[in-house]
Design an enzyme around this catalytic site. Structure first.
Site, short mmCIF file in Angstrom:
data_model
loop_
_atom_site.label_atom_id
_atom_site.label_comp_id
_atom_site.label_asym_id
_atom_site.label_seq_id
_atom_site.Cartn_x
_atom_site.Cartn_y
_atom_site.Cartn_z
N CYS A 126 0.82 -1.23 0.00
CA CYS A 126 0.00 0.00 0.00
C CYS A 126 0.85 1.28 0.00
CB CYS A 126 -0.95 0.00 1.19
SG CYS A 126 -0.22 -0.63 2.70
N HIS A 235 -2.80 6.22 4.68
CA HIS A 235 -1.37 6.40 4.96
C HIS A 235 -0.90 7.77 4.45
CE1 HIS A 235 -1.38 2.29 6.02
NE2 HIS A 235 -0.70 1.76 5.04
#
Ligand SMILES: NC(=O)c1ccc[n+]([C@@H]2O[C@H](COP(=O)([O-])OP(=O)(O)OC[C@H]3O[C@@H](n4cnc5c(N)ncnc54)[C@H](OP(=O)(O)O)[C@@H]3O)[C@@H](O)[C@H]2O)c1
Length: 331
Positions: A126, A235
């Site tokens: 990710c 994130h």
């Protein structure tokens, strides 16, 4: 298409089902798969309940595509069995990413390398996906020489048990710990396990290796520090990029605003910059705080944010599946 979603009860799997539905992926049959603990339970897709099946039963369905998000060990053991019966596997774990025979794909960058013979296709980490979405267009224009990245990663990146740990700690409940320490009110410089030889974590090593494979560049140097923070939206990454050639800030902004899948949020006058809170549930990668590094030439600082469960996992995997269908590379 007959689609198996392996890990359908997990953080990524649930978003996977949502993304397949939202994007109107052409599904004739959905096959939800999870561990033996969940077999026989049901899961909802497009308002209908579907029974969760075991891995072996799922292999026997000979689905066209199986999208795996059930951990590396499950992938290592089961992806080849699906591939053997002709199912194309798109795998979210790290099991196959650096295997030289398996493509590692971000569709906006390198889906053109896919062929009908690719039966196990790896979805990148990710943190890597959001990084390369910004690095790649800049590399094409200015040549990336070195990258220093520090991450601020959401607990959703660890899975459902980590979200439960954070929520339990916030609410003062006694919960099982996924992390070695409390995550609420904390920042852990520790994502994934430590590599004995280098002292880096596996997450940091993925960030240094995967971009080179996706962007097809050998000589790009990347160093990373990955930090887990007590948030859920997505994130964030502080990124310092040194280029071979000089750049113009206005051109950099234009280039990034024109990149498919990237949204520029960069206006200090209006406090406009990417934030995890706003990225949640969105497919794009957000970039802002774009400025020159005043300490050395040809170097840029920026801040990159994305929902790790969407573009960092499910959306990217579904985009790969869409590419396969569109180009007749499956079935
Ligand atoms: N979270 C992220 O942002 C992210 C991003 C990119 C990639 N990934 C990768 O995606 C995978 C799943 O992550 P997650 O965050 O969704 O984890 P999670 O919330 O813990 O979910 C794990 C899923 O895997 C299933 N599973 C576990 N062991 C299994 C087994 N032996 N056989 C079949 N199914 C099994 C679980 O089923 P039960 O419910 O039955 O236990 C559940 O559906 C991991 O490989 C992770 O590295 C995660």
């Amino acid at each position: 298409m007959r689609i198996a979603v392996v890990g359908a009860t997990g953080m990524v799997g649930r978003v996977m089902l949502q993304v397949l539905e939202e994007r109107n992926f052409p599904i004739t049959e959905i096959i939800p798969v999870a561990s033996e603990r969940s077999v026989g339970k049901t899961i909802e897709y497009r308002g209908k309940e579907y029974k969760i099946v075991s891995m072996q039963d799922a292999v026997e369905t000979r689905a066209d595509i199986a999208i795996f998000s059930a951990g590396g060990e499950t992938s290592k053991q089961w992806a080849p069995k699906f591939a053997e019966v002709g199912t194309t596997v798109i795998d979210n774990s790290s099991a196959w990413r650096m295997d030289p025979d398996k493509p590692l794909i971000v569709p906006e960058i390198n889906a053109d390398i896919l062929t009908k013979e690719d039966k196990i296709i790896a979805n990148p980490n990710c943190s890597t996906i959001q990084l390369v979405m910004v690095l790649n267009p800049l590399h094409i224009k200015y040549g990336v020489k070195r990258v220093v990245v520090s991450t601020y990663q959401s607990v959703t990146g660890t899975g459902k048990d980590a979200v439960e740990q954070l929520n339990g700690e916030i609410e003062g409940r006694d919960v099982a710990k996924v992390y070695p320490y409390q995550i609420f009110k904390n920042a852990l410089p520790h994502c994934d396990v430590f590599d004995e030889e280098t002292g880096y974590t596996k997450e940091e090593l993925k960030l240094t290796k995967e971009p080179r494979k996706i962007m097809r560049v050998e000589e790009m140097n990347i160093t990373a520090t990955a930090v887990r923070v007590p948030i859920q939206g997505g994130h964030s990454e502080s990124v310092n990029i040194e280029f071979e050639n000089d750049f113009n800030l206005a051109d950099v902004r234009k280039l990034l605003s024109e990149q498919d899948g990237v949204t520029l949020q960069d206006n200090p006058d209006t406090n406009t910059y990417p934030m995890a809170f706003y990225s949640e549930g969105k497919d794009d990668v957000f970039v802002g705080r774009i400025r020159r590094d005043l300490s050395q030439p040809n170097t840029l600082n920026c801040w990159i944010v994305a929902d790790n469960l969407r573009k960092g996992a499910a959306t990217n995997a579904v985009q790969i599946a869409e590419y396969l269908v569109k180009n007749n590379l499956v079935g």
